[in-house]
Design a protein around this motif. Structure first.
Motif, short mmCIF file in Angstrom:
data_model
loop_
_atom_site.label_atom_id
_atom_site.label_comp_id
_atom_site.label_asym_id
_atom_site.label_seq_id
_atom_site.Cartn_x
_atom_site.Cartn_y
_atom_site.Cartn_z
N TYR A 56 7.82 4.95 0.51
CA TYR A 56 6.47 5.50 0.54
C TYR A 56 5.49 4.33 0.48
CZ TYR A 56 8.89 9.79 -0.80
OH TYR A 56 9.74 10.86 -0.84
N SER A 57 4.33 4.49 1.11
CA SER A 57 3.28 3.51 0.98
C SER A 57 2.68 3.60 -0.41
CB SER A 57 2.19 3.76 2.03
OG SER A 57 1.03 3.01 1.73
N ALA A 78 -0.17 2.46 -1.27
CA ALA A 78 -1.61 2.71 -1.15
C ALA A 78 -1.91 4.20 -1.00
CB ALA A 78 -2.18 1.93 0.04
N ASP A 79 -1.03 4.90 -0.29
CA ASP A 79 -1.21 6.34 -0.06
C ASP A 79 0.15 6.90 0.31
OD1 ASP A 79 -1.81 8.91 0.64
OD2 ASP A 79 -3.27 8.41 2.19
N ASP A 80 0.78 7.63 -0.62
CA ASP A 80 2.17 8.05 -0.39
C ASP A 80 2.30 9.18 0.63
OD1 ASP A 80 1.40 10.26 -1.87
OD2 ASP A 80 2.65 9.79 -3.61
N VAL A 81 1.18 9.62 1.22
CA VAL A 81 1.27 10.52 2.37
C VAL A 81 1.90 9.78 3.55
CG1 VAL A 81 -0.08 11.85 4.05
CG2 VAL A 81 -0.61 12.00 1.61
N GLU A 82 1.72 8.47 3.56
CA GLU A 82 2.41 7.62 4.54
C GLU A 82 3.76 7.26 3.97
OE1 GLU A 82 1.76 3.64 7.33
OE2 GLU A 82 0.40 3.99 5.64
N ARG A 83 4.80 7.57 4.73
CA ARG A 83 6.16 7.32 4.22
C ARG A 83 7.11 7.05 5.38
NH1 ARG A 83 5.97 12.93 2.51
NH2 ARG A 83 4.41 12.10 1.09
N GLU A 140 3.03 6.85 10.42
CA GLU A 140 1.86 6.36 11.15
C GLU A 140 2.23 5.23 12.11
OE1 GLU A 140 -1.43 5.51 8.60
OE2 GLU A 140 -1.28 7.42 7.54
N ARG A 164 5.43 13.51 -6.92
CA ARG A 164 5.91 13.99 -5.62
C ARG A 164 7.00 15.05 -5.83
NH1 ARG A 164 4.94 8.57 -4.90
NH2 ARG A 164 7.02 8.03 -5.63
N ASP A 185 7.76 16.24 -0.26
CA ASP A 185 7.56 14.83 0.03
C ASP A 185 8.85 14.12 0.44
OD1 ASP A 185 4.68 14.59 -0.68
OD2 ASP A 185 5.43 15.24 -2.64
#
Length: 211
Positions: free
Chosen positions: A52-53, A55-60, A85, A139, A143
């Motif tokens: 996971y990122s 900075a923002d764990d929506v990016e994984r 992304e 999460r 996730d």
């Protein structure tokens, strides 16, 4: 002076060194530029792996983006692990195993029951490990995405079916990943005891971070 084979050839200063017990989860934050080395201590232990990122764990980690970008199902030295992304999250800078799996997935209560019988329903699984680790940072199941299986041998047969067969690793073999962004690494040290991916015997793995 005794040389530690687990850190041999690993450049930089060791900032974290942990033995993850058989069947256990593991979570760690790794900064951009740092290297994570995974050591298969006793051999043929599958290491289920998510990213996971920080900075923002929506990016994984995205298996689809990773496979599409490199044009190959298997991960080797030089493979770049990409996010949903399309950004580089980590690069495999070294591996003493020929290739690693991207498509075998994580064992779960449901998949164990389907593959091996209802008597396996209560057995601990990788999905449980991922959930246990992720819950510490808020999460949940939504996730969890298709994961990497380091040291696991999942050949694609001529008819397109997948085999989960004897591993191709051995005691002390390693894989090194350089973080390309600040990342959160979540691992399930696979507890599977119903197929030969880890010789029916889960064993510890060693996680070393160098900066």
């Amino acid at each position: 002076m005794t040389v530690d084979p687990g850190t041999e050839g690993l450049s930089g200063t060791i900032i974290h060194d942990e033995l993850v017990p058989a069947r256990a989860p593991w979570l760690h934050h790794i900064a951009a530029g740092q290297t994570l080395r995974i050591v298969d201590v006793e051999g043929n232990q599958a290491v289920d792996f998510l990213l996971y990122s920080a900075a923002d764990d929506v990016e994984r980690y995205s298996a689809q983006d990773t496979v599409s970008a490199q044009g190959n199902l298997f991960l080797r030295k030089g493979s770049v692990l990409r996010s949903n992304e399309g950004r580089a999250m980590a690069t495999i800078t070294g591996t003493s195993v020929d290739y690693h799996d991207t498509i075998g997935g994580a064992c779960s209560c449901e998949s164990n029951t389907l593959r091996y019988g209802h008597h396996t329903k209560a057995q601990h699984a990788c999905v449980d490990n991922f959930l246990e680790a992720n819950l510490t940072e808020g999460r949940g199941k939504r996730d969890m995405v298709p994961n990497i299986n380091f040291f696991m041998n999942v050949p694609v047969e001529a008819d397109g079916s997948l085999g989960i067969v004897d591993g191709i690793s051995a005691p002390g073999l390693t894989v090194d990943l350089r973080a390309e962004m600040d990342i959160i690494v979540v691992v399930s040290n696979c507890p599977q005891i119903n197929n030969p991916c880890n010789a029916f015997n889960p064993t510890p793995v060693r996680m070393i971070v160098a900066a």
